[in-house]
Design an enzyme around this catalytic site. Sequence first.
Site, PDB file in Angstrom:
ATOM      1  N   CYS A 120       0.825  -1.212   0.000  1.00  0.00           N
ATOM      2  CA  CYS A 120       0.000   0.000   0.000  1.00  0.00           C
ATOM      3  C   CYS A 120       0.861   1.264   0.000  1.00  0.00           C
ATOM      4  O   CYS A 120       0.492   2.276  -0.607  1.00  0.00           O
ATOM      5  CB  CYS A 120      -0.921   0.010   1.216  1.00  0.00           C
ATOM      6  N   ASP A 143     -22.118  11.574 -11.704  1.00  0.00           N
ATOM      7  CA  ASP A 143     -23.501  11.263 -11.345  1.00  0.00           C
ATOM      8  C   ASP A 143     -23.587  10.404 -10.082  1.00  0.00           C
ATOM      9  O   ASP A 143     -24.651   9.956  -9.691  1.00  0.00           O
ATOM     10  CB  ASP A 143     -24.215  10.554 -12.496  1.00  0.00           C
TER      11      ASP A 143
END
Length: 225
Positions: free
Chosen positions: A44, A138
Amino acid sequence: MVNLGEIFPDFHVRTSEGELDFHKFIEGSWAILFAHPADYTPVCTTELGCLVGMIPEFTKRGVKLIALSCDDVDTHKGWMEDIKAFIKTDLMDFPYPIIADQGRELAVKLGMVDPDEKDAQGMPLTCRAVGVFVIGPDKKLKLSFLYPASCGRNLHELLRVIDSLQLTATKQVATPADWEPGKDCMVLPTVKDEDLEKLFPKGVKVREMPSGKGYMRYTPHEQTE
């Protein structure tokens, strides 16, 4: 678990940059949410570091970045210093927020927990099987990537799919295998032959197939811009 095309859940969270509401954070932009099992994890660290270096590319595409890790804000801030050191940047501020999810509530809500992967305390890790979410303006989920926790993500592939998603969101084309910006696109099967000249004035090439069906229709990328 969020399905493609569904509204991505809204949530109020604490982050390394303060509290935020996710839908307000997105507002009018594309966004990418990355999930991570814990701070100070090696794979990570490489991913978040690479993202820092790629901020100009995401900004150019109107994409906001936000990460999630199952630790608290103070731990995130310490980890950020390691990430900046890893990529040898002189940035004073970290360029995107990291959500604090030490209780794993959000990870569970988003279906990011793999019961077969546990941390040192026996708690489920956030699973990168659905650990990358691309959300449109959206607020609908446009794409999710499947990765095990042991495999670092291909961030250049993420840029490529963002380019495809943004192109195909507004134009009546799709992108073929291994497509990259500048290469030919494919005309959607729903476009009628009689509309081709109007929609694609620079022309459409049809590749002949043994079936004799003219569905392999290509058009230059530049005329879709």
